[in-house]
Design an enzyme around this catalytic site. Structure first.
Site, short mmCIF file in Angstrom:
data_model
loop_
_atom_site.label_atom_id
_atom_site.label_comp_id
_atom_site.label_asym_id
_atom_site.label_seq_id
_atom_site.Cartn_x
_atom_site.Cartn_y
_atom_site.Cartn_z
N HIS A 294 2.08 1.77 2.24
CA HIS A 294 3.03 0.79 2.33
C HIS A 294 3.53 0.26 0.99
O HIS A 294 4.57 0.28 0.90
CB HIS A 294 2.51 -0.20 3.21
CG HIS A 294 1.12 -0.69 2.98
ND1 HIS A 294 0.02 0.22 2.85
CD2 HIS A 294 0.73 -1.99 2.68
CE1 HIS A 294 -1.20 -0.45 2.50
NE2 HIS A 294 -0.67 -1.83 2.53
N LYS B 132 -3.95 8.13 -0.97
CA LYS B 132 -3.73 7.04 -0.44
C LYS B 132 -2.32 6.48 -1.12
O LYS B 132 -1.49 6.05 -0.57
CB LYS B 132 -4.62 5.93 -0.47
CG LYS B 132 -4.33 4.52 -0.09
CD LYS B 132 -4.96 3.45 -0.06
CE LYS B 132 -4.45 2.05 0.27
NZ LYS B 132 -5.13 0.94 0.05
N ASP C 57 3.34 -9.50 -0.63
CA ASP C 57 2.50 -10.12 0.65
C ASP C 57 2.32 -8.69 1.53
O ASP C 57 3.35 -8.26 1.75
CB ASP C 57 3.32 -11.13 1.58
CG ASP C 57 2.46 -11.85 2.33
OD1 ASP C 57 1.29 -12.27 1.59
OD2 ASP C 57 2.66 -12.08 3.45
N HIS D 58 -2.95 -14.74 -8.66
CA HIS D 58 -3.92 -15.39 -9.56
C HIS D 58 -5.05 -14.34 -9.50
O HIS D 58 -5.96 -14.73 -10.16
CB HIS D 58 -4.39 -16.74 -8.82
CG HIS D 58 -3.34 -17.82 -9.18
ND1 HIS D 58 -3.88 -18.90 -9.82
CD2 HIS D 58 -2.36 -18.29 -8.68
CE1 HIS D 58 -2.64 -19.88 -9.89
NE2 HIS D 58 -1.76 -19.33 -9.10
N PRO E 197 -6.00 -11.00 -11.25
CA PRO E 197 -5.66 -10.33 -12.29
C PRO E 197 -5.72 -8.79 -11.96
O PRO E 197 -4.94 -7.81 -12.45
CB PRO E 197 -6.87 -10.37 -13.19
CG PRO E 197 -7.68 -11.84 -13.14
CD PRO E 197 -7.21 -11.94 -11.44
N ASP F 5 -9.02 -0.63 4.76
CA ASP F 5 -8.96 0.92 4.62
C ASP F 5 -9.83 1.58 5.45
O ASP F 5 -9.46 2.69 5.94
CB ASP F 5 -8.97 1.03 3.02
CG ASP F 5 -7.82 0.94 2.24
OD1 ASP F 5 -6.74 0.68 2.94
OD2 ASP F 5 -8.03 0.85 1.04
N LYS G 245 -4.93 -7.29 -9.06
CA LYS G 245 -3.39 -7.32 -8.48
C LYS G 245 -2.27 -7.11 -9.54
O LYS G 245 -1.31 -6.25 -9.17
CB LYS G 245 -3.26 -8.36 -7.34
CG LYS G 245 -2.15 -7.88 -6.61
CD LYS G 245 -2.00 -9.07 -5.59
CE LYS G 245 -2.07 -8.63 -4.26
NZ LYS G 245 -1.71 -9.80 -3.00
#
Ligand code: IMP
Length: 200
Positions: A187, A182, A75, A16, A18, A162, A20
């Site tokens: 990951h 980065k 996740d 939910h 935006p 971070d 991301k």
């Protein structure tokens, strides 16, 4: 069955947030038309699984079945060896305060708990990605970057934890680093590389 994602298809991003979804669309090289679960009005399932992959699969499955569209979910989180892997899947929850999410608060808690546990600076970030076909298959991958913790945190780039994380082989925290540096070793980048190798 060989599962592939064809360029140009409409892909739901099970978030939910935006911001991301934009980041995920970019990490997928702009190949897909990405629409968020939020924009489609899909409910957010409770993340009840015990692993990153479990929660990514749960989110992807729920949104794919509800929308009838192929869905990607992620996740991620920070795991600390001295804390037995915590905060791990609870990384976002450690930042919850009455006034909303506060990562300075979460990083203070990490520092306190690591000290109480007797120290040890090894930590790692994990990013799990899952792609689910509606009422069908699911593919999941995981990327990881190991490093060490530093207190107090340094740098204002990036987000979340971070400032307190220095990846192995580097001297700057993710918070101090140029974002491109980065993104080349994170990951999340490693998980996307695996996903692309499997599904493109
Ligand atoms: P979620 O994946 O949206 O459930 O949230 C994972 C949480 O882990 C985020 O809110 C951050 O606190 C943390 N996290 C995940 N990836 C990173 C990262 O690259 N840098 C810093 N913190 C991260």
């Amino acid at each position: 069955m060989v599962l592939k994602l064809e360029t140009g298809l409409k892909l739901v991003c099970a978030t939910h947030n935006p911001g991301k979804a934009i980041e995920i669309a970019e990490l997928l090289d702009g190949r897909f038309e990405v629409v968020t679960a939020g924009a489609l009005g899909l409910p957010e399932p409770e993340e009840v699984e015990a692993t990153f992959v479990g929660n990514a699969v749960l989110k992807a499955r729920a949104a794919a079945d509800a929308s009838g569209l192929i869905t990607i979910a992620d996740d991620s989180g920070l795991s600390i060896t001295a804390l037995g892997g915590a905060p791990g899947i609870y990384s976002a929850r450690w930042a919850e305060t009455d006034a909303g999410r506060d990562f300075a608060f979460a990083m203070d808690r990490v520092e306190r708990e690591v000290k109480a546990a007797g120290g040890g600076d090894h930590a790692w970030f994990t990013s799990a990605l899952a792609v689910a076909w509606p009422h069908g298959a699911v593919a999941a991958v995981e990327g990881r970057v190991d490093g060490r913790l530093v207190f107090p945190g340094r740098g204002s780039n990036g987000f979340g934890y971070d400032p307190i994380f220095i990846p192995k082989g580097e001297s700057e925290t993710f918070g101090e680093m140029d974002p491109a540096r980065k993104h080349a070793q994170s990951h999340r980048a490693r998980a996307f590389d695996k996903l692309k190798a499997a599904l493109f």
